[in-house]
Design an enzyme around this catalytic site. Structure first.
Site, short mmCIF file in Angstrom:
data_model
loop_
_atom_site.label_atom_id
_atom_site.label_comp_id
_atom_site.label_asym_id
_atom_site.label_seq_id
_atom_site.Cartn_x
_atom_site.Cartn_y
_atom_site.Cartn_z
CE LYS A 247 -3.91 -1.78 2.77
NZ LYS A 247 -5.00 -1.57 1.81
NE ARG A 321 -10.89 -9.85 -1.43
CZ ARG A 321 -11.22 -8.96 -2.36
NH1 ARG A 321 -11.55 -9.38 -3.57
NH2 ARG A 321 -11.20 -7.67 -2.12
N1 BES Z 1 -7.92 -3.59 4.68
C1 BES Z 1 -8.19 -3.22 3.37
C2 BES Z 1 -9.52 -2.49 3.20
C3 BES Z 1 -9.66 -1.16 3.88
C4 BES Z 1 -9.50 0.00 3.19
C5 BES Z 1 -10.02 -1.09 5.22
C6 BES Z 1 -9.66 1.22 3.80
C7 BES Z 1 -10.19 0.13 5.85
C8 BES Z 1 -10.01 1.29 5.12
C9 BES Z 1 -8.24 -4.46 2.47
O1 BES Z 1 -7.47 -5.52 2.87
C10 BES Z 1 -7.75 -4.04 1.13
O2 BES Z 1 -6.62 -3.64 1.04
N2 BES Z 1 -8.60 -4.13 0.13
C11 BES Z 1 -8.26 -3.77 -1.19
C12 BES Z 1 -8.65 -4.93 -2.08
C13 BES Z 1 -8.16 -4.82 -3.48
C14 BES Z 1 -6.65 -4.98 -3.55
C15 BES Z 1 -8.81 -5.92 -4.28
C16 BES Z 1 -9.05 -2.51 -1.56
O3 BES Z 1 -10.22 -2.42 -1.19
O4 BES Z 1 -8.47 -1.63 -2.17
ZN ZN Z 2 -5.45 -5.45 2.21
#
Ligand code: BES
Ligand code: ZN
Ligand code: ZN
Length: 470
Positions: A247, A321
């Protein structure tokens, strides 16, 4: 804070007097004021002094539409003024109904939350007692409000805790202590056991961290029947760096809150046990740290899972997931609950869709959706249903494995995640997924930076209560 029931208020001592918007007649019973410079607006308060020099706080309940979030006005009053209170405070509760009184106690208790747990110099709070004056039988309400507020504070502390301290093992220890205190069963599956039992998706996500994954199974089953009524499954990522699909660093520190779903599961089982509800409930937390390391799982890997389905990893940041898939598979195989609900800070997509005002709700069960939606309004922890159309499923197709963990497209992200989870529930009829990424953690009037909201405890506990034997 402790709470006790009294029949009548001592008007020579400090007390809180709740007032509805533009209904201030009650003040005349206590003070010779015809028209106070206060109108009972929601989340306002006004300090007056009685003839004995005692404090009288007029507190604004607002209009009927504010009743669902009444704890806010009490939290604000206590947060802003309790430093001036003596050991004893009174609350005039004659005009509050049961739900309002419960909310009042939750709010007063929420004001006891101390976010600066890791400061080297901490303010010493004094233990106060609030005597609640009512001619009704309110002991159970006081108890319920106190336990609920206390549990909200405990899960907020967990979500706000730093990720170097709050490891998966730490969550396991927290659960073990909670189980001992609230008298329910807790099993923490560690690395060796996870390997033996085949929690391969949890293990893959946790591979890059020295803080090894755990799966926590909390069981509160007071009924004669062994049948589990409700199973909750929570995402417990103690820090989500994104893994090798790393990230960006802006706001990355907030990814310590990626165990918000786990916190709701841990807190709800604890609260249900403390309230001694007549219901069999199991909470499963799948916890890992998604870290960057030469050992980390990679985009392109094909991993195994508890269900036996193989998963092609497209993005290691879609880790929630994966751990939930194992938790859900375990639940349908071994727990076989009547209702299956998972909670997770799962996608940024749900935050972009619903912002900070509602969780994304996914289910095929219309009755469950409507019950949860009604409860959401009632406790002001709202949910909003998003689609689960079959057509979305093709996005999970993998050429080389049974499915992939991300479509690769910046479209319908929250729905795609829900579709992924659905592949692991064996067509369970009463399953619901709540994506709480937008509501679990955010801005608040009580902290300069983002912090835990406590969202979910009231919502899920009320749902559990609606299914408990009365
Ligand atoms: N933990 C994050 C989702 C999240 C985002 C929680 C903002 C709280 C605040 C999750 O694991 C994630 O990174 N999701 C990605 C998925 C994508 C790579 C398919 C997302 O939503 O961008
Ligand atoms: Zn994530
Ligand atoms: Zn995550």
């Amino acid at each position: 804070m402790t709470y006790k029931h009294i029949k009548t208020i001592d008007t020579s001592k400090d007390f809180i007097l709740p007032c509805r918007k533009d209904q201030l007649e009650r003040i005349k019973d206590f003070l010779p004021i015809a028209k106070p410079d206060f109108d009972g607006s929601f989340s306002t308060h006004q300090l007056l002094y009685g003839k004995d020099g005692n404090r009288i706080y007029l507190i604004g309940l607002g209009k009927e539409k504010h009743s669902a979030q009444l704890e806010k006005t009490f939290q604000k009053l206590a947060f802003e003024t309790q430093k001036h209170w003596d050991k004893n405070m009174q609350l005039y509760a004659e005009d509050l109904n049961q739900d309002e009184l419960k909310k009042a106690i939750i709010g007063l208790e929420m004001a006891q939350y101390e976010i600066g747990e890791f400061k080297s110099e901490k303010e010493k709070g004094i233990k106060r007692t609030v005597a609640v004056a009512s001619s009704n039988a309110i002991k159970n309400i006081l108890n319920e409000g106190h336990y609920t507020g206390e549990t909200i504070n405990r899960i907020k502390a967990l979500v706000d805790a730093p990720p170097n301290i709050k490891t998966p093992e730490f969550l396991g220890k927290w659960a073990e202590k909670s189980a001992k205190d609230a008298d329910y069963k807790c099993t923490v599956l560690k690395h060796k056991e996870l390997k033996k039992q085949g929690f391969e998706a949890v293990l893959s996500v946790g591979k890059g961290s020295v803080n090894k994954p755990v799966v926590i199974i909390n069981e509160y089953t007071p009924k004669k029947s062994k049948k589990v009524d409700i199973c909750l499954v929570g995402k417990g990522i103690t820090f989500d760096s994104g893994g090798l699909s790393i990230k960006p660093s802006t706001n990355l520190h907030y990814m310590k809150s990626d165990m918000g779903g786990a916190a709701v599961v841990l807190g709800t089982v604890e609260l249900v046990a403390k309230l001694k509800l007549d219901i069999n409930i199991v909470g499963i937390v799948c916890s890992a740290e998604n870290a960057v390391d030469s050992e980390s799982y990679r985009p392109g890997d094909v991993i195994d899972s508890y269900s036996g389905k193989t998963i092609e990893i497209i993005d290691t940041d879609a880790e929630g997931r994966l751990v939930l898939a194992d938790g859900l598979s375990y639940a349908v195989k071994h727990i076989k609950p009547e209702y299956l609900i998972d909670l997770a800070t799962l996608t940024g997509s749900v935050v972009r869709t619903l912002g900070y005002e509602a969780a994304g709700m996914f289910t095929h069960n219309k009755v469950m959706a409507s019950t949860m939606s009604d409860i959401g309004y009632k406790v002001h922890e709202r949910v909003w249903q998003l689609p689960m159309f079959e057509e979305y499923k093709s996005d999970l197709h993998s050429d080389i494995a049974d499915l992939r963990n991300f479509s690769g497209k910046p479209l319908a992200g929250a729905t795609n995640a829900a579709q992924f989870l659905e592949s692991f529930i064996e067509d369970h009829k009463n399953w619901m997924h709540l994506d709480i990424a937008g509501v679990s953690f955010g801005s608040s009037p009580y902290a300069k930076m983002k912090s835990a909201s406590g969202y979910g405890i009231q919502l899920i506990t009320e749902f559990v209560k609606s299914k408990a034997v009365k």
